[in-house]
Structure formats: structure tokens, C-alpha cells
Scaffold this motif. Structure first.
Motif, short mmCIF file in Angstrom:
data_model
loop_
_atom_site.label_atom_id
_atom_site.label_comp_id
_atom_site.label_asym_id
_atom_site.label_seq_id
_atom_site.Cartn_x
_atom_site.Cartn_y
_atom_site.Cartn_z
N VAL A 37 1.04 -1.12 0.20
CA VAL A 37 0.05 -0.05 -0.12
C VAL A 37 0.82 1.30 0.04
CG1 VAL A 37 -1.67 1.18 1.39
CG2 VAL A 37 -1.96 -1.04 1.20
N GLU A 38 1.84 1.09 1.07
CA GLU A 38 2.76 2.47 0.98
C GLU A 38 3.54 2.41 -0.41
OE1 GLU A 38 6.66 3.94 3.32
OE2 GLU A 38 5.47 2.30 4.18
N HIS A 85 2.47 1.52 -3.46
CA HIS A 85 1.59 2.38 -4.48
C HIS A 85 1.47 3.58 -4.14
CE1 HIS A 85 0.71 -1.07 -7.03
NE2 HIS A 85 0.38 -1.94 -5.93
N ALA A 86 1.20 4.03 -2.93
CA ALA A 86 1.04 5.63 -2.51
C ALA A 86 2.25 6.31 -2.99
CB ALA A 86 0.58 5.64 -0.99
N ARG A 87 3.52 5.81 -2.75
CA ARG A 87 4.55 6.57 -3.06
C ARG A 87 4.76 6.68 -4.67
NH1 ARG A 87 8.38 7.80 0.56
NH2 ARG A 87 8.30 6.72 2.60
N LEU A 88 4.47 5.51 -5.38
CA LEU A 88 4.46 5.66 -6.99
C LEU A 88 3.31 6.62 -7.78
CD1 LEU A 88 5.93 2.23 -7.42
CD2 LEU A 88 7.33 4.24 -7.41
N ASP A 89 2.15 5.97 -7.13
CA ASP A 89 1.04 6.64 -7.80
C ASP A 89 0.50 8.02 -7.39
OD1 ASP A 89 1.21 4.14 -9.34
OD2 ASP A 89 -0.27 3.36 -8.00
N LEU A 90 0.84 8.09 -6.22
CA LEU A 90 0.37 9.25 -5.48
C LEU A 90 1.13 10.49 -5.12
CD1 LEU A 90 -2.80 7.69 -3.56
CD2 LEU A 90 -2.88 8.77 -5.45
N GLY A 91 2.53 9.88 -4.91
CA GLY A 91 3.56 10.97 -4.72
C GLY A 91 3.46 11.30 -3.11
N LEU A 92 3.50 10.23 -2.45
CA LEU A 92 3.46 10.13 -0.88
C LEU A 92 4.80 10.42 -0.51
CD1 LEU A 92 2.30 9.46 1.83
CD2 LEU A 92 3.25 7.33 1.74
N ILE A 93 4.74 11.59 0.45
CA ILE A 93 6.33 11.86 1.08
C ILE A 93 5.72 11.83 2.47
CG2 ILE A 93 7.99 13.48 1.09
CD1 ILE A 93 7.21 14.65 -1.50
#
Length: 102
Positions: free
Chosen positions: A72-73, A75-83
């Protein structure tokens, strides 16, 4: 008359042989049609194999998403730009250089 009947019999035999050869090679279910169908079967099998591989990858992703937070993390980093807080974001450009100032 004897030779004429033998000639007609031979001509009939040749005509039947040619008709059978036509059916074998060019008929509705002939050899060329058979080879074309085999080619289509090979192409469809290749497409099916590619689809099976894609389905297996999706099945693995779904399993990871259901069981672990790492996926989940990711996908959030790659697709949504999670920082996350206290992380430094660095973006590297892969575009080729088209000109320079010097």
C-alpha cells in the motif's frame, strides 16, 4: 474404339484425381485453410499466455494489498506521490538534454 474407351477411362481417372487434389489443397477444409487455422491458434495461444501472466501479476498485487502495508505504501509513493514527514524529496529527470547555455 478400344483405345478411345481406354483414353476416356484415363481422362476420367485424371479428372477425379485433379478434383481430389483441388479439394485437398484449396477446398473449404483444405490444407491451406488448415495451416491458416494453425497460425491463428498459435497467435491466440501467445495472447492467452500474455494475459495469464498479466492476470498472475494482478493476483499477486491484490494479495499484497490485502495482506501487507508495504505494498500500500509503495503504491501510494509511486502513484500518489506520498512523502512522509522528515523525508527529502528528490526528483531525477530522465529527459535528454537538448541544449546547453555554454
Amino acid at each position: 474404339m478400344k483405345y478411345f474407351s481406354q483414353f476416356m477411362l484415363l481422362a476420367l481417372a485424371v479428372a477425379v484425381l485433379l478434383g481430389l487434389q483441388y479439394q485437398y489443397w484449396l477446398g473449404e477444409n483444405g490444407q491451406f485453410e488448415h495451416n491458416k487455422l494453425l497460425t491463428q491458434i498459435d497467435e491466440q495461444q501467445r495472447l492467452n499466455d500474455n494475459q495469464v501472466a498479466a492476470n498472475n501479476l494482478l493476483r499477486t498485487d491484490v494479495h499484497d494489498l490485502k495482506t501487507g502495508l508495504e505494498a500500500v505504501e509503495e503504491h501510494a509513493r509511486l502513484d500518489l506521490g506520498l512523502i512522509k514527514p522528515n523525508e527529502t524529496f528528490v526528483q531525477v529527470s530522465t529527459a535528454p538534454t537538448t541544449h546547453s547555455r555554454y
